[in-house]
Design an enzyme around this catalytic site. Structure first.
Site, short mmCIF file in Angstrom:
data_model
loop_
_atom_site.label_atom_id
_atom_site.label_comp_id
_atom_site.label_asym_id
_atom_site.label_seq_id
_atom_site.Cartn_x
_atom_site.Cartn_y
_atom_site.Cartn_z
N ASP A 237 0.87 -1.18 0.00
CA ASP A 237 0.00 0.00 0.00
C ASP A 237 0.91 1.23 0.00
O ASP A 237 1.75 1.37 0.89
CB ASP A 237 -0.92 -0.03 1.22
CG ASP A 237 -2.09 0.92 1.08
OD1 ASP A 237 -1.92 1.99 0.46
OD2 ASP A 237 -3.18 0.59 1.59
N ASP B 86 -3.48 7.45 -3.34
CA ASP B 86 -3.36 6.28 -2.45
C ASP B 86 -3.67 5.05 -3.29
O ASP B 86 -4.69 5.03 -4.00
CB ASP B 86 -4.38 6.49 -1.32
CG ASP B 86 -4.33 5.48 -0.21
OD1 ASP B 86 -3.51 4.55 -0.26
OD2 ASP B 86 -5.15 5.62 0.75
N HIS C 58 -12.10 5.84 1.61
CA HIS C 58 -12.18 7.12 2.33
C HIS C 58 -11.92 8.28 1.38
O HIS C 58 -11.35 8.09 0.30
CB HIS C 58 -11.10 7.12 3.42
CG HIS C 58 -9.74 6.71 2.90
ND1 HIS C 58 -8.85 7.61 2.41
CD2 HIS C 58 -9.17 5.49 2.72
CE1 HIS C 58 -7.77 6.98 1.97
NE2 HIS C 58 -7.92 5.68 2.14
N HIS D 224 -7.24 10.49 5.59
CA HIS D 224 -8.54 9.84 5.78
C HIS D 224 -9.60 10.86 6.13
O HIS D 224 -9.66 11.34 7.25
CB HIS D 224 -8.47 8.79 6.90
CG HIS D 224 -7.86 7.51 6.45
ND1 HIS D 224 -6.74 6.97 7.03
CD2 HIS D 224 -8.21 6.65 5.48
CE1 HIS D 224 -6.43 5.84 6.43
NE2 HIS D 224 -7.30 5.61 5.48
N GLU E 274 -10.98 0.87 -1.67
CA GLU E 274 -10.02 -0.18 -1.35
C GLU E 274 -10.66 -1.45 -0.80
O GLU E 274 -10.72 -1.65 0.40
CB GLU E 274 -8.92 0.32 -0.43
CG GLU E 274 -9.34 1.07 0.82
CD GLU E 274 -8.11 1.54 1.61
OE1 GLU E 274 -7.19 0.74 1.84
OE2 GLU E 274 -8.09 2.71 2.01
N GLU F 247 -6.42 -1.15 -4.40
CA GLU F 247 -6.89 0.21 -4.14
C GLU F 247 -6.50 1.16 -5.27
O GLU F 247 -5.40 1.08 -5.80
CB GLU F 247 -6.27 0.73 -2.83
CG GLU F 247 -6.66 2.17 -2.47
CD GLU F 247 -6.09 2.62 -1.12
OE1 GLU F 247 -5.06 2.08 -0.69
OE2 GLU F 247 -6.69 3.53 -0.52
MN MN Z 1 -3.82 2.77 0.85
MN MN Z 2 -6.52 4.16 1.54
#
Ligand code: MN
Ligand code: MN
Length: 297
Positions: free
Chosen positions: A88, A99, A158, A166, A191, A280
């Site tokens: 990630d 992200d 998010h 977030h 995600e 994600e």
């Molecule tokens: Mn992430």
């Molecule tokens: Mn994330």
């Protein structure tokens, strides 16, 4: 109210996403049995900087039952085995984020790795202004269920705010009644997580990622130096213990935590000890759908 998607902040989100698409691919290519966790994490973080971005958070390398928030310790000597590996990675440009995550499966469970990727594509397909977050969750749940796995229901997508990883809205990984409608200009990370276990994660005891909670005056010299670096370099974004210059970072962090100046992110693990996979992307909601910033262009 109309939103200008050519605004500078969206350009920075896009630039962060473009860097991230490249770094994700290059990093995933290097994951193999025997490769070092620390070298992979540092490779990705260095590449982000070379390409003109900054890591938005420490590269997460979560293994098998770990779902998120694992990152190498300073001097970590772990290497990959025949495991399920979730990478990630985040990038920011002046605090505007992207992200992304991908599972590299070396464990012999290709379908488990495929399920969240397929769920993510299905979710992206239905995103447009007015779509309810609960419907996105239903789509994700349906696809993962079709593979015979469970979504991880206490992890979710998010919004991405300025210097804030977030924000609202929460994007569930299952059907929920109370959702909100997405609007043009929303920047959200979707995600899906899948597991062959029950579908819940708990906090483990390991903790290598932290973020600033509040500013305060700190008397201890090591803690004060660490806080100066945190405020200056990472601001409100998550950072790794290995990113701190202090040779006494562990002690400094313990003091800062005790004063509620920083908080930690314990590694999240599947409750039954089962495998977890993840995929994600970050999207910008547009007039007629969405734009995926973290796809290769
Ligand atoms: Mn992430
Ligand atoms: Mn994330």
């Amino acid at each position: 109210m109309s939103v200008d998607l050519t605004d500078e902040k969206y350009e920075k989100h896009r630039e962060a996403g473009e860097i991230l698409a490249q770094v994700r691919a290059e990093t995933a290519d290097r994951v193999e049995v025997g490769a070092s966790h620390l070298e992979i994490a540092e490779y990705a973080e260095d590449r982000i900087r070379e390409l003109g971005g900054e890591p938005a958070f420490p590269v997460n390398i979560s293994i098998d039952e770990e779902a998120a928030h694992a990152t190498p310790k300073p001097d970590d000597d772990s290497t990959f085995g025949e495991e399920m590996i979730n990478l990630d990675i985040g990038v920011h440009i002046d605090g505007w984020l992207a992200d992304t995550a991908i599972t590299v499966d070396l464990s012999g469970h290709p379908e488990l790795a495929e399920a969240p990727a397929e769920a993510l594509e299905a979710a992206i397909e239905i995103i447009e202004p007015g779509v309810e977050t609960g419907d996105i969750g239903a789509e994700i749940e349906d696809v993962i269920d079709g593979y015979g796995y469970n979504p991880v229901v206490n992890l979710s997508g998010h919004g991405l705010g300025h210097w804030d990883q977030h924000t609202e809205p929460n994007i569930p990984n299952r059907a929920v009644e109370q959702g909100v409608e997405l609007e043009v200009g929303d920047v959200v990370a979707i995600e899906p997580f899948a597991t062959d276990g029950g579908g819940k994660v708990n906090e483990g005891s390991d903790e290598e990622i932290y973020a600033l909670e509040r500013q305060a005056s700190v008397r201890n010299r090591d803690a004060r130096k660490a806080l100066e670096q945190i405020v200056e370099e990472f601001k409100t974004l998550p950072f790794a213990r290995r990113w701190l210059d202090s040779r006494r970072a562990e002690m400094a962090l313990r003091r800062l935590k005790r004063q509620n100046v920083v908080h930690g992110y314990p590694v999240l693990k599947e409750k039954d000890g089962c495998l977890v996979s993840q995929k994600e992307h970050t999207v910008i909601v547009t007039e007629d759908g969405c734009e995926v910033t973290t796809r290769p262009r």
